[in-house]
Design an enzyme around this catalytic site. Structure first.
Site, PDB file in Angstrom:
ATOM      1  N   ASN A 226      -4.690  12.202   1.911  1.00  0.00           N
ATOM      2  CA  ASN A 226      -4.106  13.082   2.915  1.00  0.00           C
ATOM      3  C   ASN A 226      -3.363  14.261   2.304  1.00  0.00           C
ATOM      4  O   ASN A 226      -3.187  15.287   2.947  1.00  0.00           O
ATOM      5  CB  ASN A 226      -3.193  12.280   3.848  1.00  0.00           C
ATOM      6  CG  ASN A 226      -4.024  11.504   4.862  1.00  0.00           C
ATOM      7  OD1 ASN A 226      -5.218  11.733   5.005  1.00  0.00           O
ATOM      8  ND2 ASN A 226      -3.401  10.575   5.556  1.00  0.00           N
TER       9      ASN A 226
ATOM     10  N   HIS B   9      -3.701   1.632   2.459  1.00  0.00           N
ATOM     11  CA  HIS B   9      -4.047   2.646   3.451  1.00  0.00           C
ATOM     12  C   HIS B   9      -5.540   2.504   3.811  1.00  0.00           C
ATOM     13  O   HIS B   9      -6.408   2.902   3.035  1.00  0.00           O
ATOM     14  CB  HIS B   9      -3.731   4.033   2.874  1.00  0.00           C
ATOM     15  CG  HIS B   9      -4.079   5.163   3.783  1.00  0.00           C
ATOM     16  ND1 HIS B   9      -4.309   6.443   3.323  1.00  0.00           N
ATOM     17  CD2 HIS B   9      -4.230   5.214   5.130  1.00  0.00           C
ATOM     18  CE1 HIS B   9      -4.600   7.226   4.346  1.00  0.00           C
ATOM     19  NE2 HIS B   9      -4.561   6.501   5.445  1.00  0.00           N
TER      20      HIS B   9
ATOM     21  N   GLU C 228      -7.061   2.933   0.155  1.00  0.00           N
ATOM     22  CA  GLU C 228      -6.211   3.583  -0.837  1.00  0.00           C
ATOM     23  C   GLU C 228      -5.009   2.661  -1.030  1.00  0.00           C
ATOM     24  O   GLU C 228      -4.151   2.569  -0.150  1.00  0.00           O
ATOM     25  CB  GLU C 228      -5.782   4.938  -0.248  1.00  0.00           C
ATOM     26  CG  GLU C 228      -5.392   5.997  -1.216  1.00  0.00           C
ATOM     27  CD  GLU C 228      -5.003   7.296  -0.491  1.00  0.00           C
ATOM     28  OE1 GLU C 228      -4.816   7.308   0.748  1.00  0.00           O
ATOM     29  OE2 GLU C 228      -4.876   8.313  -1.178  1.00  0.00           O
TER      30      GLU C 228
ATOM     31  N   SER D 265      -0.185   5.730   6.237  1.00  0.00           N
ATOM     32  CA  SER D 265      -0.851   6.899   5.672  1.00  0.00           C
ATOM     33  C   SER D 265       0.167   7.937   5.229  1.00  0.00           C
ATOM     34  O   SER D 265      -0.191   8.917   4.591  1.00  0.00           O
ATOM     35  CB  SER D 265      -1.815   7.504   6.690  1.00  0.00           C
ATOM     36  OG  SER D 265      -1.126   7.826   7.870  1.00  0.00           O
TER      37      SER D 265
END
Ligand code: CAA
Length: 712
Positions: free
Chosen positions: A497, A447, A459, A426
């Protein structure tokens, strides 16, 4: 079987024609074929062609019955969603279906593939239905923010009863042909050639002299419907339906089917259907339908690349993430080997996986047989040599660069050429991982979100050297395992994120300025998030983020505003739900506001010299969404996301953004990009450089445009 001359009805002038309805006679039965590739969606050509074919059937002395079938190995996947919100040229679907029901000669619908939405409504207006066992029949309109509007809420209950119809329409989940037979939606299953079976069925009912079975006239199944089922459905789902319109309208319409004559029920259905069509949430949900499909399209991956399906997988790491990823493969029918160097770690991981499946069985979402079958696809090993022939390997070890690089050096030595080498990270730089191998073109970030067997988003992150072919194959396998993939570029936080960092930062600042965690979470939940930011942080655990902040402290720009609230809370040993305390205090999973934390926040404000003020819920929502939009626009501007809608897909499928609000970038368009930019500029003036407006947004607004697409 003789094949008489074909006649293709041209239902509309050539230049606007996108679909065709074909009428021909085979073995004394009229065969009407609906053809609008790829899914035979109902557009004007289909509506008009169907109406015209029904007229031709009545006048055709050479036949006594008709079969209605779809081309392209499917029946009809519903109304053409691209036409939503636009005025529709006549005839209406209702007119075509009324004509079908009124046909003096029986019409048999022959169902295969997708028979969804308006497609099922067409089938319900036929006098009889035959299907192949694998056909998918359903009314999924609720997921688009609408409801069946061409008699579906009135005819389905007349075949299956009010309770079952309510279930099917509210869930939107299709049933297969076998189940449809059991429910009474179809009259016979065809094993083998569908058209031949349907023609044989049509000839049989004519030979038997069966009277026409007109669905709208059936009463038996609805006559004694328990009136309590409607209020019960609302009570049971109230939390899930918060902010939604169409489920309530569906209940109203099905209730009408069970209590009113068909004509009155149908009139009510049309009225409430129109309300749902006109609602902003319909617009958002329809947008999401196309956004999800658009996300799979990658400009430098050829559209005609049809990668062979992945047949075997390996996962490195049997922790929570690795286990969830392995379950995703197993659930999709792909055998998967989990590798850990220590047998104890493998045993613990496998026990966790078994526990997760057992919970699903006890909740009824998985059967024991499914559990056994899925577990049977998961094997374990401590030996890298055992995984070398897998089509894909996903590394899910501890989030540490050296450890991951070590794993990839080993994978480079053992994996077969051409395998996808995925890393579940991540935060880490994909290139630094890829570059320890001799095949960086095969390395890609994947991810996953926790719990990985449940969460839809993956992702995928392309490194500088990842090949378009590996990207295409990774996007395809993500879909194969039931995920919604989005492609991101390689930057700190990727898409999701990176936005979360900005959004979390503003929530922290709002605390210092006068809000409480409870107020912020309640305001965000009011907007439609299932959970506010602080509840989410408490659930995920606060210590990991704290450790990352401690590590990053050395690089932090000390001139930028920084909130120490999260650090202060961790210093108290409050790491969230797992320690019974975080931003809130907990009894089990139940959070309550904690005066100790509120006092801590007030003290931080005082220490920083910030005068606390009243923060409104509206300010919370606008500030959070504006910062998401600004960061999102930077991400698109930098090419980290291919398009703005990919950000919406990321947020809806990975971060709980309410789907019926369409994602932050869609939200911004609905508010007006100029209005959102004005807010961002005001925050920039007030809060400093964190709020520097994204160039992309500035450019679009300066050009007098109103859509993210205008930037391309
Ligand atoms: N209208 C317009 N386009 C549609 C469509 C529809 N109903 N259904 C699918 N498509 C398009 C997709 O956008 C996609 O186009 P691109 O290739 O250009 O991206 C293409 O058809 C193939 O679709 P998928 O990629 O989704 O293919 P799939 O095989 O994975 O899934 C499907 C097929 C199950 C039919 C899926 O597309 C789907 O769920 N479609 C929507 C079904 C639906 O919701 N129907 C109800 C519509 S509302 C209605 O019918 C009621 C009414 O009266 C208004």
């Amino acid at each position: 079987m003789q094949t008489p001359p074909a006649g293709t009805l041209r239902a509309a002038p050539e230049e606007i024609l996108v679909s065709t309805v074909d009428y021909r006679v085979i073995d004394g039965v009229a065969v009407i074929t609906l053809n609008n590739p790829p899914v035979n969606a109902i557009d004007q050509g289909i509506r008009a062609g169907l109406l015209e074919s029904v007229g031709r059937l009545a006048a055709d002395d050479s036949v006594k019955s008709a079969v209605l079938i779809g081309a392209n190995d499917t029946f009809v996947a519903g109304a053409d969603i691209k036409e939503f919100g636009k005025p529709l040229p006549p005839p209406t679907t209702i007119e075509s279906l009324s004509a079908m029901e009124a046909s003096p000669k029986p019409i048999v619908a022959a169902l295969a593939g997708n028979t969804l939405g308006g497609g099922l409504e067409i089938a319900l207006a036929a006098h009889w239905r035959v299907a192949v066992a694998k056909a998918k029949l359903g009314l999924p309109e609720v997921s688009l923010g609408i409801m069946p509007g061409a008699g579906g809420t009135q005819r389905l209950p007349r075949l299956v009863g009010g309770a079952k119809a309510l279930d099917m329409i509210l869930s939107g989940t299709p049933v297969n042909g076998t189940k449809a037979l059991e429910l009474g939606i179809v009259d016979e299953l065809v094993d083998g050639d569908l058209l031949a079976g349907a023609i044989a069925f049509a000839r049989k009912i004519v030979a038997e002299g069966r009277p026409l079975r007109v669905t709208s006239q059936l009463q038996d199944k609805v006559a004694n419907t328990d009136p309590a089922i409607f209020a019960d459905a609302i009570k049971k789902n109230e939390k899930k339906w918060k902010g939604l319109l169409s489920p309530y309208k569906i209940v109203e319409a099905v209730q009408a089917a069970c209590t009113l004559p068909f004509a009155e029920g149908a009139a009510l259905e049309l009225k409430v259907y129109r309300e749902t069509q006109a609602s902003p949430q319909r617009k958002a949900l329809t947008y999401m339908f196309f956004a999800e499909r658009e996300a799979a399209k990658i400009p430098d991956v050829p559209r005609d690349l049809k990668p062979a399906p992945v047949k075997s997988a390996a996962v490195i790491g049997a922790g929570t993430m690795g286990g969830g990823i392995a379950m995703s493969f197993a659930n999709a029918g792909i055998p998967v080997k989990i590798l850990e160097l220590k047998q104890e770690a493998l045993d613990a991981g496998l026990a966790r996986i078994k526990g997760n499946y057992a919970t699903s069985v006890s909740r009824g979402s998985t059967t024991q047989a499914q559990m056994d079958e899925r577990l049977g696809r998961i094997s374990t090993t401590t030996d890298y040599a055992q995984i070398g022939d897998a089509d894909i390997v996903v590394e899910a070890v501890f989030e540490n660069m050296e450890i991951k690089q070590g794993v990839f050096k080993t994978l480079d030595g053992v994996m077969k050429q051409g395998a996808i080498l995925g890393t579940n990270t991540s935060t880490l730089d994909i290139d630094q991982i890829a570059n320890v191998t001799k095949r960086p073109q095969d390395v890609i970030g994947m991810h996953f979100f926790s719990p990985a067997n449940v969460m839809k988003l993956v992702e995928n992150v392309r490194g500088a050297k990842t090949s378009p072919e590996i990207i295409g194959r990774t996007m395809a396998v993500s879909k194969q395992i039931g995920k919604v993939p989005v492609l991101a570029g390689n930057c700190d936080g990727f898409i999701g994120n990176r936005i979360l960092a900005a959004y979390g930062r503003e929530c922290d600042f709002l605390l210092e300025e006068g809000a409480t965690p409870w107020q912020i979470d309640t305001a965000l939940q009011g907007f439609g998030f299932p959970m506010g930011l602080f509840l989410m942080r408490d659930m995920a655990g606060l210590d990991v983020g704290w450790r990352i902040r401690q590590y990053r402290e050395q690089f932090r720009d000390k001139n930028q505003r920084y909130s120490p609230v999260g650090d202060r809370i961790c210093e108290l040993g409050r790491y969230g739900q797992k320690t019974g305390a975080g931003y809130y205090k907990y009894e089990g999973r139940n959070a309550t506001p904690d005066p100790e934390i509120e006092a801590l926040i007030v003290k931080v404000s005082a220490d920083l010299g910030i005068e606390r003020r009243k923060v409104s819920d509206e300010e919370i929502v606008w500030r959070v969404l504006s910062v998401m939009v600004n960061e999102g626009a930077k991400i698109v501007g930098e090419g980290i996301a291919i398009r703005a809608s990919d950000i919406d897909v990321t947020y809806v499928f990975g971060y709980g953004f309410p789907r019926h609000q369409g994602g932050p970038m869609f939200w911004a368009e609905q508010q007006g990009l100029d209005k959102v930019l004005a807010k961002i500029r005001a925050y920039h003036a007030e809060q400093g450089d964190n709020w520097k407006p994204a160039e992309l947004l500035e450019k679009i607004v300066a050009a007098g445009k109103s859509s993210w697409k205008d930037a391309v």
